[in-house]
Design an enzyme around this catalytic site. Sequence first.
Site, PDB file in Angstrom:
ATOM      1  N   CYS A 121       0.824  -1.199   0.000  1.00 14.44           N
ATOM      2  CA  CYS A 121       0.000   0.000   0.000  1.00 14.44           C
ATOM      3  C   CYS A 121       0.868   1.264   0.000  1.00 14.44           C
ATOM      4  CB  CYS A 121      -1.030  -0.055   1.116  1.00 14.44           C
ATOM      5  SG  CYS A 121      -2.508   0.856   0.660  1.00 14.44           S
ATOM      6  N   HIS A 173      -3.662  -5.101   0.204  1.00 11.79           N
ATOM      7  CA  HIS A 173      -3.045  -5.652   1.414  1.00 11.79           C
ATOM      8  C   HIS A 173      -3.120  -7.174   1.398  1.00 11.79           C
ATOM      9  CE1 HIS A 173      -2.762  -1.876   3.822  1.00 11.79           C
ATOM     10  NE2 HIS A 173      -3.704  -1.500   2.963  1.00 11.79           N
ATOM     11  N   GLU A 198      -1.634  -9.138   3.232  1.00 10.33           N
ATOM     12  CA  GLU A 198      -1.502  -9.693   4.589  1.00 10.33           C
ATOM     13  C   GLU A 198      -2.846 -10.026   5.235  1.00 10.33           C
ATOM     14  OE1 GLU A 198      -1.043  -6.565   3.729  1.00 10.33           O
ATOM     15  OE2 GLU A 198      -1.486  -5.136   5.336  1.00 10.33           O
TER      16      GLU A 198
END
Length: 537
Positions: free
Chosen positions: A382, A509, A511
Site C-alpha cells: 500500500c 493488502h 496480509e
Amino acid sequence: MKTKYIFITGGVASSLGKGIISASLGKLLQARGYKITIQKFDPYINIDPGTLNPYEHGECYVTADGMETDLDLGHYERFTGIETTRDNSVTTGKIYLSVIEKERKGDYLGKTIQVVPHITDEIKRRIRLNASKEDFDFVITEIGGTIGDIESQPFLEAIRQLRWELGSENSLNVHLTYVPYLAAAGELKTKPTQTSVKQIQGLGIQPEVLVLRTEHELSADLKAKVAHFCNVDVKAVIQSQDLPSIYEVPVNMQQQGFDEVILTKMGITPGEKPPLGPWRNFLERRKNATKEIHIGLVGKYDLQDAYKSILESLAHAGVYNDRKVKVKFINSEKITKDNVFEQLDGMSGIVICPGFGQRGIEGKIIAAEYTRKNNIPTFGICLGMQMMVVEFARNVLGYADADSSEMNPSTSHNVIDIMEEQKNITQMGGTMRLGAYECELLKGSRTWQAYGEKSLIKERHRHRYEFNNKFLQEFEANGMICSGKNPGTGLVEIVEIPSHKWYIGTQFHPEYSSTVLNPHPLFLSFIKTCIYGTVEA
Ligand code: GLN
C-alpha cells in the site's frame, strides 16, 4: 441444528487473549464439522476502528466486503480460514447510529428511546444477524473490553436477556480471567477471578466455563477451589498458560477438553476428538524451522500490533519455507541516506509498510532506493508500494519533485494521485477504497508466477490514493512494470521490476488473507527469494 450462541467475556484485565480463545474455539468446533462464525462486539463509540490510531488499538483489519474492523477478526480468519464480513464487527457507535437513524425516521412511533430496551434490542438483533442470513451451528460472540467497564453494561444486559430467551442448551458464556502469581508469596491468586465471576453473576450471567489466563501451571486444587467458589464444574475450569505460539492454543485447549465441555453443556455428545492433522503439521514444521531469516520491517510504528497481519503473514510464509522469520522493526523516521546501510544491514529482505500521512515517508523512499540499487528483495504494501513508485519516479525517471498528492498536493509529478471519486469526500470514516477487488495478473510476471500462474485474483484494499496512469508508459519503458491491474477500471494494483530479484509493490493488502493453512503466495515467494535469492530453488 438450531443455532447455538457462545459468548466470550473477560474480566480482571484486558489483553488476556479473548480473541485467541474465541478463534481457537472456532477452530475446534469447525474441526468437528460445525458451521461457525465468530463476531466481535466492541463497546467503544467509534463507528468502526478505521479512524483509530494504531497506537491506541493496533492494526485496522479489513474484511473482504470492505469493513474496517478490529484486529481480532484477523485472528478469527487466520485460525479458521473463514472470511468474516461487515456484520462480524459491531461497536457501540454502530448500534447507536442505527437506533438514532430509526428514531429520526419515526420508526419508534413517539416512544422514549432508552438504553433498555432500544439499545439492548439492537444489540440482540445484531448478535443474531449473521445467523439470520446463513445457517450457522455456532455463533461465537466476543465482547471487547472487560465486564466492569461502564460502556460494556448494555452488551452484558443484552446477553443476559438473550440467554434467557434462547435457553441453556442454545447459549453459553465463557468467561476469561487472570490468575496473578505473587512472586514474594510464591503463590497463584484466585481472588481476582472470584471477584470477577461475582461481578458478572451480579449482572445476571452465570458463566458455564472459565478460562484462566496464567503464567504458571494451575494445580488441580486451585482449579477445584475456583470451581467451588464460582458455581462451575471442575472440568469447566480451563487454564490458558502462556505458550510459545498463539497457534498452539487450539491444541492445548483441545487437550483440556475445552470444546467437549462446551458441547456437553449445550446438549451435544462430543464424540471423538478431531485429529487436527494439518494444524499439527503446521505446528511441527514451525517447531523444526530453527534456521533464521532476517526481515526488516520499515514503518513508522514501532509496536507489534500495528502491523499484526504482516507479522503473521511473514511467520506463516517462514514456516512453509522451513525458516523462523526474525523481524527487525526499522523506524522509517530514523532512516537517512547516511545510515540506511547500517539500518538495513543483515536483512535478507525488507517490507515497506502501509501507512497514512507524511511522517516517516522519506525514510521509506530512501530504503526503497537502497534495496532497489542493491538488489535486496523488497515488498512494498500500500503506502509502501506508493513510496517505491515515488522513489522510482525521482531517481530513475528524474522527476525530483515526484510525490504522492497525499504528501504534496501541488507537485507537478503526482505519480500517486487521489482518485476522482475521492476528491469531494470530506468525511474520514469508511470513505476509502475498501475491501476485495479483482486484479488481473500479467502473464509471465513474477507476481503471476507467485500466484501459481492465475490470471485473476482478488485482494483487499484500504486506501484513497492510486498510481497515476498518466505516467505508466514512462515507468514501463524504464523498467518498472504494472503486473496487476483492476480489470474494470484499469487501476494499477501491482508494480514490479522484472530485472530485480524481487521488487514488488502491491496497492492492496495481501496480509489480510494469509491464514495458517493457506499462507499467502506473495509472502511465500518473497520469503523464498530472501532465503535462496530466487524462487526457482
Ligand atoms: N495513505 C495511502 C492512501 O491512502 C496508503 C494507505 C495504506 O497504506 N493503507 O492511499
